[in-house]
Structure formats: C-alpha cells, structure tokens
Scaffold this active site. Sequence first.
Site, PDB file in Angstrom:
ATOM      1  N   SER A 151      46.744 130.429  32.824  1.00 29.74           N
ATOM      2  CA  SER A 151      47.682 131.285  32.255  1.00 29.74           C
ATOM      3  C   SER A 151      48.015 132.335  31.560  1.00 29.74           C
ATOM      4  O   SER A 151      47.756 131.977  30.314  1.00 29.74           O
ATOM      5  CB  SER A 151      49.423 129.982  31.223  1.00 29.74           C
ATOM      6  N   LYS A 176      49.340 131.725  36.471  1.00 33.35           N
ATOM      7  CA  LYS A 176      51.023 131.869  36.482  1.00 33.35           C
ATOM      8  C   LYS A 176      50.958 133.087  35.018  1.00 33.35           C
ATOM      9  O   LYS A 176      50.002 133.158  33.841  1.00 33.35           O
ATOM     10  CB  LYS A 176      50.819 130.784  35.302  1.00 33.35           C
ATOM     11  N   LYS A 178      52.664 135.629  32.537  1.00 35.96           N
ATOM     12  CA  LYS A 178      54.281 135.220  31.848  1.00 35.96           C
ATOM     13  C   LYS A 178      54.969 136.796  31.417  1.00 35.96           C
ATOM     14  O   LYS A 178      54.412 137.696  31.720  1.00 35.96           O
ATOM     15  CB  LYS A 178      53.902 134.945  30.647  1.00 35.96           C
ATOM     16  N   ASP A 203      56.720 132.761  34.393  1.00 35.80           N
ATOM     17  CA  ASP A 203      56.917 132.115  33.551  1.00 35.80           C
ATOM     18  C   ASP A 203      58.045 132.466  32.943  1.00 35.80           C
ATOM     19  O   ASP A 203      57.169 133.512  31.706  1.00 35.80           O
ATOM     20  CB  ASP A 203      55.986 131.303  33.077  1.00 35.80           C
ATOM     21  N   GLU A 228      59.209 129.892  36.605  1.00 34.82           N
ATOM     22  CA  GLU A 228      59.430 128.775  35.524  1.00 34.82           C
ATOM     23  C   GLU A 228      60.320 129.227  34.111  1.00 34.82           C
ATOM     24  O   GLU A 228      60.204 130.038  34.395  1.00 34.82           O
ATOM     25  CB  GLU A 228      58.275 128.986  35.046  1.00 34.82           C
ATOM     26  N   ASP A 253      61.488 123.641  32.540  1.00 35.95           N
ATOM     27  CA  ASP A 253      60.257 123.199  31.858  1.00 35.95           C
ATOM     28  C   ASP A 253      60.398 122.544  30.553  1.00 35.95           C
ATOM     29  O   ASP A 253      60.684 121.137  30.034  1.00 35.95           O
ATOM     30  CB  ASP A 253      59.102 124.338  31.201  1.00 35.95           C
ATOM     31  N   LYS A 277      55.369 117.954  30.078  1.00 37.01           N
ATOM     32  CA  LYS A 277      54.498 118.614  28.688  1.00 37.01           C
ATOM     33  C   LYS A 277      54.262 117.294  27.764  1.00 37.01           C
ATOM     34  O   LYS A 277      55.115 117.258  27.393  1.00 37.01           O
ATOM     35  CB  LYS A 277      54.384 119.671  28.100  1.00 37.01           C
ATOM     36  N   GLY A 305      50.316 122.583  29.570  1.00 34.90           N
ATOM     37  CA  GLY A 305      49.383 123.342  28.813  1.00 34.90           C
ATOM     38  C   GLY A 305      50.746 124.021  27.586  1.00 34.90           C
ATOM     39  O   GLY A 305      51.502 124.429  27.468  1.00 34.90           O
TER      40      GLY A 305
END
Length: 384
Positions: A151, A176, A178, A203, A228, A253, A277, A305
């Site tokens: 990530s 992934k 951000k 994400d 996400e 999420d 999570k 995570g």
Amino acid sequence: MPEHSNTSSAGTLRNGLLIEAAELRIVSLPLLTPFVISTGTMTCKTFPLLVLKGEGLEGIAEAVMDPTPDYLEETIPGALAFLRDVLLPSIVGKRFASPYELEPYLAPWRGHRMAKAVAEMAFWDMWCKSLGIPLKAALGGVGDFVDVGVSLGIAPIEKTLDRIDEALADGYKRTKLKIARGHDVKIVEAVRNRHPDIKLTVDANTDYGLADLPVLQALDNFNLDYIEQPLAFDDIQDHAQVQAALKTAICLDESIRSASDTRKALEARAARVINIKVGRVGGHAAARAIHDTSASFGVPVWCGGMLEAGIGRAHNIHLATLANFTKPGDTSSSSRYFKRDIIHEPLEASGGEMPVPANGPGIGVTLDHDYLKTVTDHLEEIGT
C-alpha cells in the site's frame, strides 16, 4: 517470558482460562518515511498494546485506533478510558472457556469496536497458547503463507513509480495506490503506462462524493482490480449507486463494521469486494462472521492493514489464512515501515508471500521487552 505449555489444556477446556491481570501500554514507533493518505500524514505509529495475563500465559494484541478520529470515530484517549474503566475490569478475575464467552461482556456497549477487538484478540492468543495450537488453527485457517501486496501513500508521480518498481522487484502480488481528489486519474494513468499488466488497486479513504462520479468513471479505463471506499465512511446506499455506474468493483472498508453491514451492503450491490480489518470490526469472531457472510454471496475478501507493528501484523496474517481471503492483503514486510519492530521475529515477505508466524502457539511471535520499554509512552496495570 511466559510458559507456552500444553499441560493445562484439559483443565482449561473444563474450567475456563482465568484472566488474572492486564497490562496496557501506549507505544510510539517512528515510521521510516511519512505515510500520506487523503485524511492526513502519519510520521509515527502510536497505538495501545494490551497484554492479558493468567495461569502463566500471556495473550497480546494491538489496537488500531488513531490519536484523533481521522479514520473512524474511536481515539486512543477514549479507548484507554473505556478499557481501563469499563471493559478490562469486567473480564479480569473471570474464567472463559473460549473467546466466544467474552461476547456477553462486549455486546452491551455501543461502538468501541477497536477497543473491544484488542481485548478479544489478546484472549484468542492467550487461549490458543493454553491449548498449544496456532491461532490460524483455532480460526479455521490453512496454509503456511498468505499472499500480500503493498500500500503506497500519496506522493509525486515519479516517486510513486520508483516505489512501485521496488515493490515489483520484491515480488509483491498487488499494488495499492492511495488517491484523493486532484491526485487520481493522472497518477493511475502514469502507473498503467509503465506497468500495463500488474494487479493495481486504488484506495480513496472516503475522499469522494456523488458529484465526483465522472472521475470515478474515468478510473474504469485502467483495469483496476477495485476502487476502495470512495465515498463516506458510514455510507452504503450511495456506494450502491456508484457501483451500478462503474465497471470496476468497489471494495468497502470503513463502511463495514459487522456481518450485518456486510449483508446489507452485498444485498444492495454496493460492493463486489470486502476489506476485513480485524481491529476495525471488533475482533476475530466478527472478522470470521464477515468472512463467512461474504463467502455466502460469492464475494472475495482481503486482509487490510493499519500500519500495525509486529503483534498486529501477526494477528492479521493468521486471520488471512481463512479460505475466502483470495485477494492479496496489506501485510507487507515490517521493515518497509519500521527500523526496528517490537517483536523478535522478522515478519518479512518473499516473492509476495508472507510466512505465517510459527514461533510457538498463539500468534507465533514474542515481544522484544527491552526495545518495547524504549518506545512505551504510558504503562498501567489492571489487576483483580
């Protein structure tokens, strides 16, 4: 160090495992590089660490709330008060035959899922140690490795491309990115131009709204595995509207706190992937229920995570051995984030696979108490 003996297993099964005391710390670990997402920048990972003690055993877990309510509503100060004054005094001094017997002590309290999770997860570890079995076996997991990805926080395009090159050289099985409003289509396009075939996800950490649908639709052009949590942290209905307008799967999420949330979201077709999570949803029992609910809809899950240190990572890895965790998770090598971890065992991925920790029963890792003392900001004991 506590004894990890199996000699009392029969007695534990008959009479339950006594929680004699609890040790609650606040730990601060500096990050090697700042981690930037749409809601802010993290330079240090600060978290509560709980140790439950009883009958010569210790059960250990990390909590995942932040100092301020930037991910979800819970905060470290609020969690400390709830754990110290309400939850831990209600379970210390009592016997429990399994982690599921904690439920009557957790259920009456509204919210506080992250604080409940740390107590429940620590008892799972303690209970598995009393039985001499790994956590994955108690949860119903299989295998000695789990697939993991990376990530990557928000950074300029060239720096992001360099980080991706490094991650691919290390064999990670998913990348992934951000994203945030104004930092989305161009960076994804740049990544796809360099790496047209990698498994790529983004994400948004809740940064978008319905008015941003054209931007999200533009991301349809880049063969993403999923987008996400684009919309609000507590939304399902608008996600359903956006999912209907996208070819790309939405992964939820923050919106998923329980099996009930999962059922409602999947019935509404608000997502086609679920991020679990364990610290977000209230512990391993809740995570298993979300896993099973998703599987009943034919929807894959993966283990998210929260920049956990070694104890939290170990819990995540064991959970991710369950059968419906079919997409790579976020539990990459600890050395990507910390110069030194709070456990003795290195949690390092190789070829995109993370070994399941196996140094003894339970979560399979041990605390580095000497180093832990140097990164502990606060310590208190809750006894009988």
